[in-house]
Design a protein around this motif. Structure first.
Motif, PDB file in Angstrom:
ATOM      1  N   THR A  41      28.748  31.809  41.868  1.00 37.26           N
ATOM      2  CA  THR A  41      28.518  30.508  42.487  1.00 37.26           C
ATOM      3  C   THR A  41      28.900  29.330  41.588  1.00 37.26           C
ATOM      4  O   THR A  41      28.520  28.192  41.866  1.00 37.26           O
ATOM      5  N   LYS A  49      20.928  32.840  34.572  1.00 40.18           N
ATOM      6  CA  LYS A  49      21.178  32.856  33.124  1.00 40.18           C
ATOM      7  C   LYS A  49      20.398  31.747  32.415  1.00 40.18           C
ATOM      8  O   LYS A  49      20.139  30.688  33.006  1.00 40.18           O
ATOM      9  N   SER A  89      25.970  37.648  28.004  1.00 34.88           N
ATOM     10  CA  SER A  89      27.294  37.273  28.503  1.00 34.88           C
ATOM     11  C   SER A  89      28.098  36.649  27.373  1.00 34.88           C
ATOM     12  O   SER A  89      27.532  36.149  26.391  1.00 34.88           O
ATOM     13  N   GLN A 115      28.134  40.700  30.676  1.00 33.77           N
ATOM     14  CA  GLN A 115      29.046  39.975  31.583  1.00 33.77           C
ATOM     15  C   GLN A 115      30.072  39.235  30.741  1.00 33.77           C
ATOM     16  O   GLN A 115      29.729  38.328  29.981  1.00 33.77           O
ATOM     17  N   LEU A 121      40.965  37.911  38.228  1.00 33.58           N
ATOM     18  CA  LEU A 121      42.232  37.433  38.803  1.00 33.58           C
ATOM     19  C   LEU A 121      42.775  36.262  37.989  1.00 33.58           C
ATOM     20  O   LEU A 121      43.933  36.275  37.562  1.00 33.58           O
ATOM     21  N   ALA A 131      45.478  41.366  44.614  1.00 38.34           N
ATOM     22  CA  ALA A 131      44.098  41.050  44.196  1.00 38.34           C
ATOM     23  C   ALA A 131      43.172  42.218  44.509  1.00 38.34           C
ATOM     24  O   ALA A 131      42.304  42.575  43.696  1.00 38.34           O
ATOM     25  N   THR A 157      33.466  37.920  41.973  1.00 37.76           N
ATOM     26  CA  THR A 157      34.455  37.035  42.587  1.00 37.76           C
ATOM     27  C   THR A 157      33.727  35.755  42.981  1.00 37.76           C
ATOM     28  O   THR A 157      32.571  35.799  43.384  1.00 37.76           O
ATOM     29  N   SER A 177      37.096  31.375  50.057  1.00 43.95           N
ATOM     30  CA  SER A 177      37.812  31.632  51.311  1.00 43.95           C
ATOM     31  C   SER A 177      37.177  32.796  52.070  1.00 43.95           C
ATOM     32  O   SER A 177      36.877  33.844  51.483  1.00 43.95           O
TER      33      SER A 177
HETATM   34  N1  LIG Z   1      29.186  34.117  32.215  1.00 39.50           N
HETATM   35  C1  LIG Z   1      30.073  33.145  32.210  1.00 39.50           C
HETATM   36  O1  LIG Z   1      30.237  32.395  31.235  1.00 39.50           O
HETATM   37  C2  LIG Z   1      30.936  32.942  33.425  1.00 39.50           C
HETATM   38  C3  LIG Z   1      32.118  32.203  33.311  1.00 39.50           C
HETATM   39  C4  LIG Z   1      32.917  32.069  34.439  1.00 39.50           C
HETATM   40  C5  LIG Z   1      32.524  32.647  35.646  1.00 39.50           C
HETATM   41  N2  LIG Z   1      31.356  33.321  35.727  1.00 39.50           N
HETATM   42  C6  LIG Z   1      30.888  33.871  37.021  1.00 39.50           C
HETATM   43  O2  LIG Z   1      31.942  34.584  37.626  1.00 39.50           O
HETATM   44  C7  LIG Z   1      32.195  34.039  38.936  1.00 39.50           C
HETATM   45  C8  LIG Z   1      33.632  34.233  39.283  1.00 39.50           C
HETATM   46  O3  LIG Z   1      34.423  33.420  38.446  1.00 39.50           O
HETATM   47  P1  LIG Z   1      35.918  33.807  38.109  1.00 39.50           P
HETATM   48  O4  LIG Z   1      36.226  33.172  36.804  1.00 39.50           O
HETATM   49  O5  LIG Z   1      36.078  35.285  38.267  1.00 39.50           O
HETATM   50  O6  LIG Z   1      36.847  33.104  39.064  1.00 39.50           O
HETATM   51  P2  LIG Z   1      36.624  32.498  40.503  1.00 39.50           P
HETATM   52  O7  LIG Z   1      35.999  31.202  40.392  1.00 39.50           O
HETATM   53  O8  LIG Z   1      35.988  33.553  41.305  1.00 39.50           O
HETATM   54  O9  LIG Z   1      38.074  32.286  40.983  1.00 39.50           O
HETATM   55  C9  LIG Z   1      38.714  33.314  41.652  1.00 39.50           C
HETATM   56  C10 LIG Z   1      40.059  32.788  42.048  1.00 39.50           C
HETATM   57  O10 LIG Z   1      40.731  33.872  42.658  1.00 39.50           O
HETATM   58  C11 LIG Z   1      41.010  33.529  44.005  1.00 39.50           C
HETATM   59  N3  LIG Z   1      40.741  34.732  44.812  1.00 39.50           N
HETATM   60  C12 LIG Z   1      39.595  35.404  44.994  1.00 39.50           C
HETATM   61  N4  LIG Z   1      39.769  36.476  45.787  1.00 39.50           N
HETATM   62  C13 LIG Z   1      41.079  36.467  46.115  1.00 39.50           C
HETATM   63  C14 LIG Z   1      41.884  37.289  46.901  1.00 39.50           C
HETATM   64  N5  LIG Z   1      41.375  38.372  47.535  1.00 39.50           N
HETATM   65  N6  LIG Z   1      43.215  36.998  47.002  1.00 39.50           N
HETATM   66  C15 LIG Z   1      43.726  35.932  46.365  1.00 39.50           C
HETATM   67  N7  LIG Z   1      43.012  35.082  45.615  1.00 39.50           N
HETATM   68  C16 LIG Z   1      41.697  35.352  45.488  1.00 39.50           C
HETATM   69  C17 LIG Z   1      40.141  32.375  44.365  1.00 39.50           C
HETATM   70  O11 LIG Z   1      40.777  31.528  45.279  1.00 39.50           O
HETATM   71  P3  LIG Z   1      40.107  31.237  46.730  1.00 39.50           P
HETATM   72  O12 LIG Z   1      38.875  30.462  46.472  1.00 39.50           O
HETATM   73  O13 LIG Z   1      41.158  30.475  47.444  1.00 39.50           O
HETATM   74  O14 LIG Z   1      39.863  32.586  47.308  1.00 39.50           O
HETATM   75  C18 LIG Z   1      39.970  31.661  43.016  1.00 39.50           C
HETATM   76  O15 LIG Z   1      41.024  30.786  42.773  1.00 39.50           O
HETATM   77  C19 LIG Z   1      31.736  32.583  38.803  1.00 39.50           C
HETATM   78  O16 LIG Z   1      31.467  31.990  40.044  1.00 39.50           O
HETATM   79  C20 LIG Z   1      30.496  32.759  37.980  1.00 39.50           C
HETATM   80  O17 LIG Z   1      29.425  33.179  38.790  1.00 39.50           O
HETATM   81  C21 LIG Z   1      30.565  33.497  34.634  1.00 39.50           C
END
Ligand SMILES: NC(=O)c1ccc[n+]([C@@H]2O[C@H](COP(=O)([O-])OP(=O)(O)OC[C@H]3O[C@@H](n4cnc5c(N)ncnc54)[C@H](OP(=O)(O)O)[C@@H]3O)[C@@H](O)[C@H]2O)c1
Length: 278
Positions: free
Chosen positions: A16, A75, A154, A176, A206, A230, A246, A250
């Motif tokens: 989120t 967290k 993490s 994480q 990704l 993906a 993820t 979308s």
């Molecule tokens: N512990 C930490 O420090 C930390 C740091 C970063 C993140 N996180 C956690 O991890 C979560 C996920 O973050 P993330 O860094 O993995 O990236 P993300 O914010 O989930 O970004 C994913 C990207 O991939 C795209 N995407 C997702 N599914 C897809 C699909 N099936 N086909 C094509 N594009 C796709 C999304 O675009 P669309 O929106 O257009 O689908 C977005 O641009 C965060 O929300 C947070 O909860 C934790």
């Protein structure tokens, strides 16, 4: 139909971060689409945890799920990782900050316990510090008091985990980390975790690995099984023993990300992707 079954460890986490005013809507949508595990943090700079709580409340009201059918993870974030909107008194001891942060998370999320509580990141990149030890012991007390079922860390290096093992009686249930293909998809940490029954949660699968998504080994396989690159990356992550995150905004991608659970990669294909870049 509401699902009421408790979930010990989920198979996909909906993240989120960075959703601001869309947080409540996207949290409810993710649950409507089938996600049953939500990752957040009491770090207003990157997360709107109260918005997650609003999304959960909407999902409960709509009869999509009950609290026991969900896995909720939040967290504790050190002051250095926060902006001025702190969920604790910065003058209090770190142990008190941990307790205050989790109490505030429970209020945001409208629950009396979370399923997992993570240390967002250790205090130093150079090792597990006395501050980290104080925070971890406070987290253990929160767990023992029933306010979280499990604990994790993490943004850790192998050295952090090795030092934790020396200093503390127990290791985290979860690690994480941002998962880079160029580091063999965080291979050394994943091996440490696998050997100790720690569940490795991978994020930025990704966004940190666009070159892997575009690699012929991935695109050709995607074409052969009629899925997207993906989806192959998420299927690979699972084959490698990870619990993927993820944060898609979308509806189509939510459906595709969840559908990746049905893709089984041949061991050869998984091995090839694992060593594409490192
Ligand atoms: N512990 C930490 O420090 C930390 C740091 C970063 C993140 N996180 C956690 O991890 C979560 C996920 O973050 P993330 O860094 O993995 O990236 P993300 O914010 O989930 O970004 C994913 C990207 O991939 C795209 N995407 C997702 N599914 C897809 C699909 N099936 N086909 C094509 N594009 C796709 C999304 O675009 P669309 O929106 O257009 O689908 C977005 O641009 C965060 O929300 C947070 O909860 C934790």
């Amino acid at each position: 139909m509401p699902t009421g079954q408790p979930r010990s460890v989920p198979d996909f986490l909906y993240g989120t971060a960075w959703k601001e005013d869309a947080t409540a809507r996207l949290t409810e949508l993710a649950i409507r689409m089938g996600f049953r595990a939500i990752d957040t943090a009491n770090q207003r700079r990157h997360y709107f945890e109260a918005g997650v709580g609003q999304g959960l409340a909407a999902a409960y009201s709509a009869g999509l799920v009950t609290r026991t059918g969900l896995f909720l993870q939040t967290k504790f974030t050190y002051q250095e990782g926060q902006d001025e909107r702190l969920p604790y008194d910065p003058a209090a001891s770190l142990a008190r900050q941990v307790a205050q942060s989790l109490a505030s998370s429970l209020e945001h999320l409208g629950t009396d316990h979370v399923d997992s509580f993570l240390l967002h990141g250790p205090a130093s990149r150079h090792g597990w510090t006395d501050e980290d030890a104080e925070v971890w012991e406070a987290m253990v007390r929160e767990r023992d008091a029933g306010r979280t079922r499990m604990l994790g860390v993490s943004n850790v290096l192998l050295a952090h985990l090795e030092q934790m093992e020396e200093v503390h009686d127990e290791l985290p249930a979860f690690v994480q980390n941002r998962c880079y293909a160029r580091l063999g998809w965080d291979r050394e940490i994943r091996i440490f975790c696998r050997e100790r029954n720690i569940v490795y949660q991978g994020f930025s699968l990704l966004t940190a690995n666009m070159h892997a998504l575009a690699h012929p080994a991935v695109t050709t396989l995607a074409q052969q099984v009629n899925v997207t690159p993906a989806q192959i990356i998420f299927a690979f992550a699972r084959a490698a023993g990870m619990l993927p995150l993820t944060g898609t905004t979308s509806t189509d991608h939510m459906a595709q990300d969840l559908a990746s659970r049905e893709i089984t990669l041949a061991p050869d294909a998984a091995r090839e992707i694992e060593s594409l870049f490192g």
